[in-house]
Motif scaffolding. Structure first.
Motif: not given
Length: 694
Positions: A284-287, A292-296, A306-317, A343-350
């Motif tokens: 998966l080269q692009r996902v 709503e509520g998330v810039d990106a 076949r093994r249903r296993r994540l080999v490599d990956g990256a995620m940004t929020m 109740r929540f406030a502020g922002h988080v990136s990860a």
């Protein structure tokens, strides 16, 4: 009718199966026919197996009889992923075989012994590969396919009912048992052979799927997963080049809502994907997920299908708005019972990176983040704003730094403080931190946590620097007390489901101290909480204590010991408690009200022995000593008084008088119901009890 030449026989069979397989999964490669014979009046074809990582077919057979105008297609076993179907077939009562044409009218499909409510018509030209097929179901459902001589295939699906489809397949697919489905599917499927479309000359074929789902829904038997009024648009475009599939697609969720325990999510999300697949490897080269509520929110991944296993990956929020994503995604996980009040406030990136099937990096950046949980009568819990960076690296050390600008628990306020920690592997070591609390502080020192199989374990030291008892009791809604509170916990141990102390917890209060040893709390936040400890109190000022709780006035000092204390669900179930006057020389006086309340605690049979004629002349009385013992077992308090002060009438002395007038408080009931005793303690300040005078 004459038999076709031998060369046609194999070419025709391959064309038929190339067309059939392109209809389902065009990247499938059919195995060679085991046997094929075509005569003037009869055609028989048997394929033993067709294998692909995504599906497999066993024992496919096609039989056509021109003379009897019958045609039958049978598949003994079809596997798609983890699902299996057996006994698939199509029987045409009105078939036609006139080389090179095969036709079927009013075909009846079936799965095992179950005939499906569909009628199938098709025409096939064996020499050119041209074909037309139409399947008609109930309530206007229709599936039509057309293949031309170039190998191009186009299909259209109209009003396909997911309700009917699931009901028919459920008895044959274990994965569908217990699930309900609803909705109508409309869409198109197109297969373009090599060179059939612009820019496709270098491809081995192209598959295009697009469609919609309207009035969709689903539900599990336990009700923990459900969706209703779903509207979804989907598109997928894939091409095959040199044995490798390349594709892109999107899913646009435009209406409806889904509950997937513990989350409830409404429409508005969109998913875009692009990638490639070869063999068991899905890249998966692009996902990109629009939420709503998330810039990106974007990700890449390499999966072993076949093994249903994540080999490599990256995620940004990027810049998730906690006011929006907090109630939807965080509250149901951390506090499901209070999710509507959080109740929540502020922002988080990860950011997250996975390599070789294991987590390699994690980063979280908080920007004025915070949460609050209002109490039923005001107050409640709050923390933040919190700003800072928490990084983690596999096989390396990193430092987390957070600035917390304050907090609140009910009316207890926390001032701003810094929280720093070293992260290495599964270990977190916190730097010394001082958390302002009212006019004092709580100091954490040497606190370290280690993640183990069962959860987290660790240890550290906690010191409570001097706090005003007046401010503390006012904030906790307790009777106002004077003095200061200090505490020291030299060795706090944390284990999965347990908090314990090595050494002693010492609290200074009422000009004396209270010390707890062997303190252990199991499941502190669970429904089966259990506390055990031994408690020792020394030189407690009775004047401060009784004035605080409006018990009446007693001057002097007491010592107390509570051995083998056990609380279940924060209620006492066992202890051996003793209270006695402290040693030493100091004023010892007791007021009439205190005498009255002590007598009342003993219930019927407790008495204050005093010279009747002098009672009205004095507000306070001298006493020599006081003492009381309660051994709690099976919700019964076995009572006793001053050690060694036994009486012939089996009474026990609680207060031994001294001076003039002489006064003794005597108890006679040695077995007291614990719940009744607690109720008496709550009533003794009402002023409605009177002592028994003797």
């Amino acid at each position: 009718m004459s038999s076709p030449p031998e060369g046609w026989r194999l070419r025709g069979v391959r064309r038929v199966f190339a067309t059939a397989l392109a209809t389902c999964l065009p990247w499938a490669v059919a195995a060679p026919a085991e046997a094929a014979t075509i005569g003037m009046e009869r055609l028989a074809l048997v394929v033993s197996r067709v294998d692909h990582p995504a599906f497999s077919i066993r024992d496919l057979s096609l039989h056509a009889s021109g003379g009897e105008a019958r045609l039958a297609l049978e598949i003994a076993h079809l596997r798609v992923g983890a699902g299996e179907l057996r006994g698939l077939g199509l029987r045409c009562a009105q078939g036609a075989l006139s080389y090179p044409f095969i036709a079927c009218r009013d075909g009846r499909p079936h799965i095992g012994a179950d005939e499906l409510p569909w009628r199938v018509d098709f025409d096939l030209d064996l020499t050119t590969g041209e074909a037309n097929a139409v399947a008609r179901g109930e309530r206007g459902a229709r599936v039509a396919f057309r293949a031309d001589a170039s190998g191009r295939l186009h299909g259209r699906i109209t009003r396909l009912s997911l309700t009917e489809l699931a009901a028919r397949l459920q008895p044959h697919l274990a994965a569908l048992v217990g699930w309900k489905a609803a909705g109508l599917v409309d869409g198109e499927i197109e297969w373009l052979p090599p060179g059939a479309a612009r820019g496709a000359a270098a491809t081995d074929g192209r598959l295009i799927v697009r469609g919609t789902i309207d009035a969709g829904g689903f539900g599990s038997a336990d009700g923990l997963q459900a969706g209703e009024k779903l509207g979804v648009d989907f598109r997928f475009d894939a091409s095959r080049r040199r044995g490798r599939w390349h594709g892109e697609g999107s899913v646009d969720w435009r209406s409806g809502a889904i509950y997937w325990h513990p989350f409830f999510v409404e429409a508005g999300a969109r998913l875009d994907v692009a990638g490639a697949m070869q063999g068991d490897r899905l890249d998966l080269q692009r996902v990109v997920l629009q939420l709503e509520g998330v810039d990106a929110l974007a990700a890449t991944a390499v999966l072993d299908v076949r093994r249903r296993r994540l080999v490599d990956g990256a995620m940004t929020m990027s810049r998730a708005d906690l006011a929006i994503v907090g109630p939807r995604w965080i509250a149901p996980l951390v506090a499901p019972q209070a999710a509507e009040r959080l109740r929540f406030a502020g922002h988080v990136s990860a950011g997250v990176r996975v390599g070789a099937g294991a987590l390699q990096e994690f980063d979280a950046v908080f920007d004025a983040a915070g949460f609050s949980l209002p109490g039923a009568a005001g107050g409640g819990l709050a923390l933040g704003p919190v700003s800072g960076h928490v990084p983690w690296r596999a096989g390396a050390s990193s430092r987390a730094d957070l600035r917390v600008d304050g907090g609140r628990w009910e009316r207890l306020t926390l001032g701003p403080f810094l929280l720093a920690a070293e992260l290495q592997g599964d270990r977190i070591a916190f730097a010394r931190s001082s958390i302002p609390l009212l006019d004092g502080a709580v100091v954490l020192d040497g606190l370290a946590l280690q993640r183990v199989t069962e959860g987290w374990r660790g240890s550290g030291q906690v010191v409570v620097e001097p706090l005003s008892m007046r401010l503390l009791t006012d904030a906790l809604g307790l009777p106002s007390m004077g003095g200061v509170l200090t505490a020291s916990i030299p060795a706090l141990n944390l284990r999965p489901g347990e908090i314990s102390l090595d050494g002693a917890l010492v609290i200074s209060a009422f000009d004396g101290y209270v010390q707890a040893t062997e303190l252990r709390v199991r499941e502190p936040f669970g429904i089966a909480s259990h506390l055990s400890a031994n408690i020792e109190a020394r030189h407690i000022d009775l004047a401060q204590l009784t004035d605080t709780f409006r018990f009446g006035s007693i001057t002097g000092f007491v010592d107390a010991d509570v051995r083998d204390l056990e609380l279940q669900r924060w209620r006492p179930v066992r202890f051996d408690a003793r209270i006695a006057s402290s040693a030493g020389s100091y004023p010892r006086r007791i007021s009439q009200r205190a005498v009255q309340n002590i007598s009342a605690l003993g219930g019927a049979g407790a008495s204050a022995a005093i010279q009747r004629g002098l009672i009205g002349l004095f507000d306070t009385f001298g006493y020599r000593e006081l003492g009381f013992r309660c051994v709690l077992r099976a919700n019964v308090c076995r009572a006793d008084g001053i050690a060694g002060a036994n009486r012939a009438d089996d009474g026990f002395v609680i207060v031994r008088g001294g001076g003039v007038p002489a006064l003794d408080v005597i108890g006679y009931n040695r077995r007291i119901d614990w719940n009744e005793l607690v109720e008496r303690l709550q009533r003794v300040t009402s002023g409605k009890v009177a002592p028994e005078l003797r």
